[in-house]
Scaffold this motif. Structure first.
Motif, PDB file in Angstrom:
ATOM      1  N   PHE A  75       1.099  -0.690   0.013  1.00 22.56           N
ATOM      2  CA  PHE A  75      -0.306   0.242  -0.117  1.00 22.56           C
ATOM      3  C   PHE A  75       1.022   1.255   0.764  1.00 22.56           C
ATOM      4  CE2 PHE A  75      -2.734  -3.330   1.766  1.00 22.56           C
ATOM      5  CZ  PHE A  75      -3.953  -2.618   1.133  1.00 22.56           C
ATOM      6  N   CYS A  76       0.274   2.368  -1.128  1.00 21.65           N
ATOM      7  CA  CYS A  76       1.728   3.360  -0.807  1.00 21.65           C
ATOM      8  C   CYS A  76       0.592   4.293  -1.767  1.00 21.65           C
ATOM      9  CB  CYS A  76       2.742   3.289  -1.857  1.00 21.65           C
ATOM     10  SG  CYS A  76       2.384   2.647  -3.944  1.00 21.65           S
ATOM     11  N   ARG A  77       1.383   5.726  -1.618  1.00 23.38           N
ATOM     12  CA  ARG A  77       0.670   7.021  -1.794  1.00 23.38           C
ATOM     13  C   ARG A  77       0.719   6.770  -2.938  1.00 23.38           C
ATOM     14  NH1 ARG A  77       4.567  11.789   0.032  1.00 23.38           N
ATOM     15  NH2 ARG A  77       5.675  10.200  -1.945  1.00 23.38           N
ATOM     16  N   PRO A  78      -0.620   7.632  -3.265  1.00 14.86           N
ATOM     17  CA  PRO A  78      -1.517   6.873  -5.264  1.00 14.86           C
ATOM     18  C   PRO A  78      -0.604   8.307  -5.957  1.00 14.86           C
ATOM     19  CG  PRO A  78      -2.566   8.656  -3.692  1.00 14.86           C
ATOM     20  CD  PRO A  78      -1.861   8.333  -2.876  1.00 14.86           C
ATOM     21  N   LYS A  79      -0.137   7.730  -7.667  1.00 14.96           N
ATOM     22  CA  LYS A  79       0.297   8.871  -8.499  1.00 14.96           C
ATOM     23  C   LYS A  79      -0.568  10.278  -8.188  1.00 14.96           C
ATOM     24  CE  LYS A  79       3.294   9.140 -11.462  1.00 14.96           C
ATOM     25  NZ  LYS A  79       4.551   9.194 -10.988  1.00 14.96           N
ATOM     26  N   ASP A  80       0.581  11.138  -8.090  1.00 14.84           N
ATOM     27  CA  ASP A  80      -0.412  12.781  -8.049  1.00 14.84           C
ATOM     28  C   ASP A  80       0.200  13.462  -8.827  1.00 14.84           C
ATOM     29  OD1 ASP A  80      -1.386  14.401  -7.186  1.00 14.84           O
ATOM     30  OD2 ASP A  80      -2.174  13.851  -5.351  1.00 14.84           O
ATOM     31  N   GLU A  81       0.191  14.218 -10.020  1.00 14.46           N
ATOM     32  CA  GLU A  81       1.067  14.835 -10.370  1.00 14.46           C
ATOM     33  C   GLU A  81       1.061  16.137 -10.127  1.00 14.46           C
ATOM     34  OE1 GLU A  81       0.049  15.227 -15.019  1.00 14.46           O
ATOM     35  OE2 GLU A  81      -0.468  12.743 -15.260  1.00 14.46           O
ATOM     36  N   GLU A  82      -0.244  17.058  -9.233  1.00 14.20           N
ATOM     37  CA  GLU A  82       0.570  17.819  -8.694  1.00 14.20           C
ATOM     38  C   GLU A  82       1.430  17.831  -7.796  1.00 14.20           C
ATOM     39  OE1 GLU A  82      -2.777  21.504  -6.633  1.00 14.20           O
ATOM     40  OE2 GLU A  82      -2.791  19.457  -7.715  1.00 14.20           O
ATOM     41  N   ARG A  83       0.798  16.798  -6.725  1.00 12.76           N
ATOM     42  CA  ARG A  83       2.083  16.837  -4.856  1.00 12.76           C
ATOM     43  C   ARG A  83       3.455  16.697  -5.978  1.00 12.76           C
ATOM     44  NH1 ARG A  83       0.423  19.848  -2.157  1.00 12.76           N
ATOM     45  NH2 ARG A  83       2.715  19.289  -1.393  1.00 12.76           N
ATOM     46  N   GLU A  84       3.490  16.260  -7.043  1.00 11.84           N
ATOM     47  CA  GLU A  84       4.803  15.598  -7.332  1.00 11.84           C
ATOM     48  C   GLU A  84       6.128  16.715  -7.927  1.00 11.84           C
ATOM     49  OE1 GLU A  84       5.407  11.996 -10.053  1.00 11.84           O
ATOM     50  OE2 GLU A  84       3.699  11.393  -9.693  1.00 11.84           O
ATOM     51  N   ILE A  85       4.452  17.899  -8.245  1.00 14.15           N
ATOM     52  CA  ILE A  85       5.425  19.351  -8.857  1.00 14.15           C
ATOM     53  C   ILE A  85       5.817  20.123  -7.200  1.00 14.15           C
ATOM     54  CG2 ILE A  85       4.699  22.017  -9.281  1.00 14.15           C
ATOM     55  CD1 ILE A  85       2.406  20.555 -11.261  1.00 14.15           C
ATOM     56  N   ASP A  87       6.674  18.526  -4.164  1.00 12.41           N
ATOM     57  CA  ASP A  87       7.189  17.485  -3.326  1.00 12.41           C
ATOM     58  C   ASP A  87       8.297  15.971  -4.610  1.00 12.41           C
ATOM     59  OD1 ASP A  87       6.056  18.170  -1.422  1.00 12.41           O
ATOM     60  OD2 ASP A  87       4.128  17.399  -1.953  1.00 12.41           O
ATOM     61  N   GLY A  88       8.050  16.017  -5.613  1.00 12.78           N
ATOM     62  CA  GLY A  88       8.999  15.168  -6.320  1.00 12.78           C
ATOM     63  C   GLY A  88       7.820  13.916  -6.707  1.00 12.78           C
ATOM     64  N   PHE A  89       9.147  12.800  -7.638  1.00 12.77           N
ATOM     65  CA  PHE A  89       8.410  12.059  -7.833  1.00 12.77           C
ATOM     66  C   PHE A  89       8.018  10.776  -7.091  1.00 12.77           C
ATOM     67  CE2 PHE A  89       9.625   7.262  -9.057  1.00 12.77           C
ATOM     68  CZ  PHE A  89       8.520   7.507 -10.543  1.00 12.77           C
ATOM     69  N   ARG A  90       6.743  10.467  -7.803  1.00 11.94           N
ATOM     70  CA  ARG A  90       5.760   9.420  -7.039  1.00 11.94           C
ATOM     71  C   ARG A  90       5.699   7.973  -7.558  1.00 11.94           C
ATOM     72  NH1 ARG A  90       0.531  11.130  -3.634  1.00 11.94           N
ATOM     73  NH2 ARG A  90       1.594  13.097  -2.274  1.00 11.94           N
ATOM     74  N   TYR A  91       5.931   6.744  -7.013  1.00 11.66           N
ATOM     75  CA  TYR A  91       6.184   5.626  -8.185  1.00 11.66           C
ATOM     76  C   TYR A  91       4.601   5.241  -8.239  1.00 11.66           C
ATOM     77  CZ  TYR A  91      10.107   4.035  -7.704  1.00 11.66           C
ATOM     78  OH  TYR A  91      11.425   3.416  -7.974  1.00 11.66           O
ATOM     79  N   GLY A  92       4.131   5.154  -7.578  1.00  9.00           N
ATOM     80  CA  GLY A  92       1.937   5.128  -7.735  1.00  9.00           C
ATOM     81  C   GLY A  92       2.077   3.411  -7.654  1.00  9.00           C
ATOM     82  N   PRO A  93       0.717   2.652  -6.761  1.00 10.25           N
ATOM     83  CA  PRO A  93       0.799   1.625  -7.010  1.00 10.25           C
ATOM     84  C   PRO A  93       1.374   0.625  -8.043  1.00 10.25           C
ATOM     85  CG  PRO A  93      -1.576   2.659  -5.680  1.00 10.25           C
ATOM     86  CD  PRO A  93      -0.528   3.596  -6.624  1.00 10.25           C
ATOM     87  N   ALA A  94       0.825   0.930  -9.300  1.00  6.09           N
ATOM     88  CA  ALA A  94       1.206   0.408 -10.440  1.00  6.09           C
ATOM     89  C   ALA A  94       2.702   0.180 -10.532  1.00  6.09           C
ATOM     90  CB  ALA A  94       0.514   0.778 -11.693  1.00  6.09           C
ATOM     91  N   ALA A  95       3.323   1.436 -11.107  1.00  5.24           N
ATOM     92  CA  ALA A  95       4.415   1.147 -11.020  1.00  5.24           C
ATOM     93  C   ALA A  95       5.164   0.610  -9.608  1.00  5.24           C
ATOM     94  CB  ALA A  95       4.961   2.761 -11.608  1.00  5.24           C
ATOM     95  N   ALA A  96       4.856   0.748  -8.720  1.00 12.33           N
ATOM     96  CA  ALA A  96       5.508  -0.031  -7.732  1.00 12.33           C
ATOM     97  C   ALA A  96       5.412  -1.256  -7.837  1.00 12.33           C
ATOM     98  CB  ALA A  96       5.563   0.783  -6.430  1.00 12.33           C
ATOM     99  N   ALA A  97       4.581  -1.613  -7.606  1.00 11.71           N
ATOM    100  CA  ALA A  97       4.772  -2.976  -7.998  1.00 11.71           C
ATOM    101  C   ALA A  97       5.207  -4.076  -9.245  1.00 11.71           C
ATOM    102  CB  ALA A  97       3.095  -3.694  -8.065  1.00 11.71           C
ATOM    103  N   ARG A  98       5.407  -3.057  -9.865  1.00 11.52           N
ATOM    104  CA  ARG A  98       6.039  -3.588 -11.358  1.00 11.52           C
ATOM    105  C   ARG A  98       7.484  -3.499 -10.874  1.00 11.52           C
ATOM    106  NH1 ARG A  98       2.731  -0.228 -14.510  1.00 11.52           N
ATOM    107  NH2 ARG A  98       4.344   1.604 -14.613  1.00 11.52           N
ATOM    108  N   THR A  99       7.841  -2.444 -10.177  1.00 15.57           N
ATOM    109  CA  THR A  99       9.296  -2.253  -9.883  1.00 15.57           C
ATOM    110  C   THR A  99      10.111  -3.017  -8.763  1.00 15.57           C
ATOM    111  OG1 THR A  99       8.994  -0.062 -10.450  1.00 15.57           O
ATOM    112  CG2 THR A  99      10.767   0.337  -9.222  1.00 15.57           C
TER     113      THR A  99
END
Length: 437
Positions: A75-85, A87-99
């Motif tokens: 379980f992790c923070r969702p992908k959020d393009e506005e917050r990434e502007i 606070d920086g990069f987030r994987y989001g669940p889909a990319a975190a599971a793959r990576t």
């Protein structure tokens, strides 16, 4: 990166193989406000990172351990393009599971709903019990919700087991991947201590020396110290956890530096003591060489099959004899050891486990007996000698504080000193300081 991920996948498999069927819940830490809207620098939970390699805050590892299959969920923070502007990069669940090699990953805002589902019909919960009240409350809330379903035929977990009883034992034995990082961290730290030796001089402030070390950590790729640095001159060196680091260093002072860097989550922990002006006085040299001899004696017991306490006992024996030789104590060596009178000048243990935490996890006794050293264990060896003014202390020895600390990896044949590049004999230190000046 891939080596870290593969290592973490193997660790999750190892953990599951040692546990009976049930659900494992291991959260990481969250960002904490320092003041106003400013946060403390974030640092992940060591146990969570050990199993995941995932460094974002507000994440949770869940393992569902069955009789024949284990499912790993993040379980992790969702992908959020506005917050990434902001606070920086987030994987989001889909990319975190793959990576990171998870079977599934979900956004954190689904945690409550899904945990109530995942807990159903599980025989037991594994969790870092009583580590953080916020998560204790979460576990209790989910468990209460599952128990309320009893009339529908759903069973609730019947026990909660502290997962650290197994996880800490895993972390105590370092694998080759960890040993490589620890060795690199030790080298970075050694060079920073050398920089401090070559920079220090009378009239400077302790924090100026600390700044040189921090600069060297960052320059070499370490992004943070492993703990708050101790940079203690003169009488400050006799305060074990001195942390102000704001005194002016005087000609004739010793400077004790206990400082470590962190690399990829792993700590280094070195202490060196040296004269601010580059030359030991006869009294400082006498005390220093007793401490160094105590460390060498302790090293003799850093090998497989030895007991943990033998390291401390060997160092203490040399230190106590040195106190007698200097006339600081009276009586026989056995009397000094039996009565504990040596504790006037040496009041701490000779080391601790080290790894992802500078004071790393792992029991020092097993079933009431001191633990036997095994290959893969990493520990510090840090005898000290601290002479505060007292009636039995000659003026020339007052306020001399000396500690020498290295990080040691237990190997099949003995041990490796991870800080071998850092000078520590009187001759080596004086030569390095002279070259720096």
């Amino acid at each position: 990166m891939q080596q870290l991920i593969d290592t973490c996948i193997a660790r999750r498999q190892q953990l599951a193989s040692q546990l009976a069927p049930g659900i494992v819940i291991i959260p990481t830490t969250q960002e904490i406000i320092r003041n106003a809207d400013t946060h403390y620098p974030f640092r992940f939970d060591s146990g969570f990172y050990y199993l995941t390699g995932f460094t974002e805050p507000d994440a949770v590892l869940v393992q569902i351990i069955g009789e024949n299959k284990t499912e790993n969920i993040l379980f992790c923070r969702p992908k959020d393009e506005e917050r990434e502007i902001w606070d920086g990069f987030r994987y989001g669940p889909a990319a975190a599971a793959r990576t990171f090699g998870f079977d599934a990953a979900y956004p954190l805002d689904e945690l409550d709903t899904r945990m109530i589902e995942l807990m159903q019909n599980q025989p037991r919960i594994y969790y870092p019990l009583a580590k953080e009240m916020r998560w204790d409350r979460n576990i209790n809330r989910w468990l209460t919700a599952v128990r309320a379903m009893a009339r529908t035929g759903v069973s609730a977990p019947g026990s909660i087991i502290d997962v650290r009883s197994v996880l800490d034992e895993m972390r105590l034995i370092k694998d080759s991947f960890e040993a490589g990082i620890l060795r690199q961290a030790g080298s970075i730290n050694a060079h920073a201590h050398i920089r401090a030796m070559q920079f220090a001089k009378p009239g400077q402030f302790e924090y100026q020396v600390e700044a040189e070390m921090l600069h060297d950590y960052y320059r070499q790729g370490s992004r943070s110290p492993a703990y708050n640095s101790i940079v203690a001159s003169g009488a400050n060196a006799c305060c074990l956890h001195y942390g102000d680091n704001n005194a002016r260093m005087n000609d004739g002072d010793l400077l004790l530096i206990d400082a470590g860097c962190e690399l990829h989550g792993y700590a280094s922990d070195i202490t060196r003591t040296f004269p601010v002006n580059g030359r030991f006085t006869p009294e400082q040299k006498a005390v220093y060489e007793i401490v160094l001899a105590a460390q060498y004696a302790a090293f003799e017991h850093c090998q497989p099959g030895k007991l943990w306490n033998e390291i401390h006992d060997a160092a203490t024996r040399v230190l106590a004899q040195g106190m007698l030789d200097l006339g600081l104590l009276t009586g026989s060596l056995d009397e000094v050891l039996e009565t504990g009178s040596y504790r006037q000048f040496y009041m701490h243990r000779t080391g601790h486990w080290m790894g992802l935490d500078v004071h790393d996890v792992g029991a020092y006794k097993v079933e009431g007996n001191w633990r036997t050293l095994q290959p893969g264990m990493v520990l510090t060896v840090e005898p000290g000698f601290y002479i505060r003014p007292a009636a039995n202390v000659p003026k020339a020895f007052e306020n001399i504080g000396v500690r020498i600390e290295d990080d040691v990896l237990i190997t099949e044949l003995g041990h490796d000193n991870l800080n071998v590049e850092c000078p520590k004999t009187v001759a080596e230190i004086e030569a390095v300081m002279a070259a720096g000046k």
